[in-house]
Design an enzyme around this catalytic site. Structure first.
Site, PDB file in Angstrom:
ATOM      1  N   GLY A  60       4.917  -1.367   2.538  1.00 24.92           N
ATOM      2  CA  GLY A  60       4.163  -0.146   2.282  1.00 24.92           C
ATOM      3  C   GLY A  60       5.041   1.089   2.172  1.00 24.92           C
TER       4      GLY A  60
ATOM      5  N   HIS B 267       0.814  -1.216   0.000  1.00 31.98           N
ATOM      6  CA  HIS B 267       0.000   0.000   0.000  1.00 31.98           C
ATOM      7  C   HIS B 267       0.850   1.270   0.000  1.00 31.98           C
ATOM      8  CE1 HIS B 267       0.725   0.826   4.338  1.00 31.98           C
ATOM      9  NE2 HIS B 267       0.714  -0.501   4.451  1.00 31.98           N
ATOM     10  N   ASP B 268       0.385   2.255  -0.763  1.00 26.35           N
ATOM     11  CA  ASP B 268       0.975   3.597  -0.826  1.00 26.35           C
ATOM     12  C   ASP B 268       2.347   3.617  -1.478  1.00 26.35           C
ATOM     13  OD1 ASP B 268      -1.206   4.996   0.701  1.00 26.35           O
ATOM     14  OD2 ASP B 268      -0.525   3.628   2.268  1.00 26.35           O
TER      15      ASP B 268
END
Length: 268
Positions: A139, A121-122
């Site tokens: 992440g 994520h991100d």
């Protein structure tokens, strides 16, 4: 005209581009936008606010836009953006962003993601990257253009990898890797410059010699690293690659710099 297998499940609201084929047993959520001339071979799962550019090929059992693997996640609708011309092989996973990390995971154009690789994520992933089998990003990682990550290698969350870096296989990358760097080892250390990659990007012999001399002064010269870093600052004017490396070092926030295993790691 799009070609949709009758066993595929496409929820209302999803957008499928012209010339895109959706194979057997694919599942596409209501907020997904898929570009033109893509090929979903079969058993592909796409959810969240995921957008996929034109001319991508996605192999079976790929999962895109699934929730961030973050304890703070509370079911928010977030984004995954994938560029054009990507090849995403079997069992690749790419998570959507988290609210705390900006809400968007981005993957650039023409990436080649081998089986079982993962984008957390991100993450912000550049263009023309290659992730070998089971290459994994935690992440919030930042990955530059033309980066190669070897098989079974893992990049710690919040780590930056500069453009044109080569990461060897079975590496744990815990520190930021300078542009054009070559890293290897169980806990990755800097082993030099990615000369082969630089030649592919049309570096002349003279440019290679200039950047190599800078690298030696910075990472293998006398004294502690902070002193050497200060001394080489004027060399930024000698070549754009040197300026890029120095700017990358100056921009570090979350992780220490990945350094050579020998004397180059004398920080002070």
């Amino acid at each position: 005209m799009s070609m949709i297998d009758p066993t595929a499940r496409i929820e209302d609201g999803a957008v499928i581009g012209e010339g895109t084929s959706v194979g057997p047993y694919c599942m596409i959520g209501p907020h997904v936008v898929i570009g033109n001339n893509c090929k979903l071979i079969g058993h592909v799962h796409i959810t969240a606010q995921t957008t996929i550019g034109d001319d991508c090929t996605i192999y079976p059992f790929v999962s895109l836009g699934t929730p961030p693997q973050a304890l703070s996640y509370r079911g928010e609708l977030t984004r995954l953006e994938i560029g054009q011309g990507c090849t995403i092989r079997e069992q690749v996973t790419m998570n959507a962003g988290s609210v705390g990390g900006g809400g968007v995971t981005r993957v650039g154009d023409r990436g080649y993601f081998m089986n079982c690789s993962h984008v957390g994520h991100d993450c912000q992933v550049g263009n023309d990257v290659i992730f070998a089998t089971s290459a994994t990003l935690g992440g919030h990682c930042e990955i530059g253009d033309f980066v190669f990550i070897g098989g079974l290698s893992a990049v710690h969350q919040f780590t930056r990898i500069g453009p044109q870096v080569m990461v060897g296989g079975v590496c744990g990358v815990r520190g930021d890797v300078i542009p054009f760097g070559l890293v290897n080892g169980q806990y990755a250390s800097l082993e030099g410059l990615n000369i082969i990659g630089m030649k592919r990007r049309k570096f002349t012999r003279e440019r290679l010699a200039t950047v190599r001399a800078f690298y030696q002064k910075l990472f293998h010269g006398p004294g502690i690293f902070a002193e050497r870093l200060s001394e080489v600052q004027p060399l930024a004017a000698e070549d754009p690659a040197i300026a890029e490396i120095l700017a990358f070092i100056a921009g570090g926030q979350h992780r220490a710099l990945c350094l050579p295993a020998d004397g180059g790691n004398r920080l002070g």
